[in-house]
Design a protein around this motif. Structure first.
Motif, PDB file in Angstrom:
ATOM      1  N   MET A 150      13.090   5.913 124.310  1.00  0.00           N
ATOM      2  CA  MET A 150      14.122   5.014 123.788  1.00  0.00           C
ATOM      3  C   MET A 150      14.422   5.390 122.343  1.00  0.00           C
ATOM      4  SD  MET A 150      14.602   2.147 121.623  1.00  0.00           S
ATOM      5  CE  MET A 150      13.782   0.561 121.632  1.00  0.00           C
ATOM      6  N   GLY A 151      15.673   5.232 121.935  1.00  0.00           N
ATOM      7  CA  GLY A 151      16.012   5.469 120.536  1.00  0.00           C
ATOM      8  C   GLY A 151      17.230   4.673 120.103  1.00  0.00           C
ATOM      9  N   LEU A 152      17.297   4.416 118.800  1.00  0.00           N
ATOM     10  CA  LEU A 152      18.457   3.748 118.199  1.00  0.00           C
ATOM     11  C   LEU A 152      19.121   4.723 117.237  1.00  0.00           C
ATOM     12  CD1 LEU A 152      16.087   1.300 118.326  1.00  0.00           C
ATOM     13  CD2 LEU A 152      17.914   0.055 117.226  1.00  0.00           C
ATOM     14  N   ALA A 153      20.415   4.908 117.420  1.00  0.00           N
ATOM     15  CA  ALA A 153      21.148   5.779 116.504  1.00  0.00           C
ATOM     16  C   ALA A 153      21.358   5.059 115.173  1.00  0.00           C
ATOM     17  CB  ALA A 153      22.491   6.171 117.107  1.00  0.00           C
ATOM     18  N   ARG A 204      26.509  10.966 117.963  1.00  0.00           N
ATOM     19  CA  ARG A 204      26.417  11.895 119.092  1.00  0.00           C
ATOM     20  C   ARG A 204      25.304  12.914 118.868  1.00  0.00           C
ATOM     21  NH1 ARG A 204      29.852  12.609 123.178  1.00  0.00           N
ATOM     22  NH2 ARG A 204      31.543  11.479 122.178  1.00  0.00           N
ATOM     23  N   ARG A 205      25.215  13.410 117.647  1.00  0.00           N
ATOM     24  CA  ARG A 205      24.184  14.395 117.328  1.00  0.00           C
ATOM     25  C   ARG A 205      22.787  13.799 117.512  1.00  0.00           C
ATOM     26  NH1 ARG A 205      23.975  14.838 111.975  1.00  0.00           N
ATOM     27  NH2 ARG A 205      26.214  15.203 111.744  1.00  0.00           N
ATOM     28  N   GLU A 206      22.638  12.552 117.096  1.00  0.00           N
ATOM     29  CA  GLU A 206      21.329  11.907 117.242  1.00  0.00           C
ATOM     30  C   GLU A 206      20.975  11.692 118.723  1.00  0.00           C
ATOM     31  OE1 GLU A 206      21.503   9.674 112.875  1.00  0.00           O
ATOM     32  OE2 GLU A 206      21.659   8.438 114.688  1.00  0.00           O
ATOM     33  N   PHE A 207      21.957  11.268 119.510  1.00  0.00           N
ATOM     34  CA  PHE A 207      21.710  11.091 120.947  1.00  0.00           C
ATOM     35  C   PHE A 207      21.426  12.433 121.627  1.00  0.00           C
ATOM     36  CE2 PHE A 207      24.331   6.893 121.133  1.00  0.00           C
ATOM     37  CZ  PHE A 207      23.199   6.148 120.844  1.00  0.00           C
TER      38      PHE A 207
END
Ligand SMILES: *Cc1c(COP(=O)(O)O)cnc(C)c1O
Length: 222
Positions: free
Chosen positions: A153-156, A166-169
């Motif tokens: 799981m992650g939060l941008a 987008r780069r972070e995802f």
């Protein structure tokens, strides 16, 4: 006429178009709103606080999947272990050990995601990619037969800059693909939890399987 909760859920579902499943983030929202979402066919609810989740859980139908999406302290695991469906926010071996212990006490196996720090902000919780990889390789994991690590799981970063989001995802998806190859009995990647009200469209384009959407369904929180 403003859209109803049911209409918003339908709209988000049609945008997701089967690519990712919806977790309705119900934190701070009152029970009648959760019922409305349930009536609209939404059976997965995300809460970020243990206390709020355990207060709401007995007041709603039993077939709801409860997702813990916020930071979890080890001393609170016992309260949610009897019923929680997926913990999105695991960030240490110590926490996994406690989840395992409480899951065993309840004769359950609890699914977990590792929370990865992908945002620029300092304040957000989560493991670095290297820490996550190291955690998935610790020998001790073999002893934790009542947990299953099923993804990340992650939060941008909270920004209007779509390129950055987008780069972070994309970075999180790459890590997901890399760590998916790890073979352990209780590691079986199948969920990538990314995307919230402001960025779930980008998240599904980048491979999210679970989006966590609150304000776009229930309105802004105070
Ligand atoms: C609150 C929250 C969300 C939902 O945020 P919205 O912008 O209201 O969709 C998603 N994920 C986590 C971890 C949250 O705490």
């Amino acid at each position: 006429m403003p859209m109803t909760i049911a209409q918003r859920i339908d709209q988000i579902r049609s945008q997701l178009n089967g690519r990712a499943r919806l977790v309705a983030v119900t934190k701070t929202k009152p029970i009648p709103m959760l019922r409305e979402a349930y009536e609209a066919g939404c059976k997965s609810f995300g809460e970020n606080k243990v206390q709020e989740m355990i207060e709401k859980h007995p007041l709603l139908p039993a077939d709801i999947d409860w997702h813990l999406i916020g930071h979890l302290q080890t001393n609170k695991v016992k309260y949610i272990a009897p019923f929680v469906s997926l913990i999105h926010s695991v960030d240490s071996l110590k926490l996994l050990q406690e989840i395992n212990k409480q899951a065993a006490r309840n004769n359950r196996t609890i699914d977990c995601l590792l929370q990865i720090h992908i945002a620029e902000e300092e304040t957000k919780f989560g493991l670095s990619p290297d820490e996550a990889e190291a955690l998935l390789n610790v020998p001790e994991l073999d002893n934790l037969s009542n947990i299953r690590i099923i993804g990340l799981m992650g939060l941008a970063t909270f920004t209007d800059n779509e390129t950055q989001i987008r780069r972070e995802f994309q970075g999180l998806k790459q890590l997901y693909d890399k760590l998916s190859t790890i073979q352990r009995t209780n590691v079986a990647f199948r969920e990538l939890s990314m995307g919230m009200s402001g960025d779930y469209g980008i998240a599904v384009e980048e491979g999210s399987t679970l989006v966590r959407v609150g304000s776009a369904i229930f309105g802004e929180r105070n």
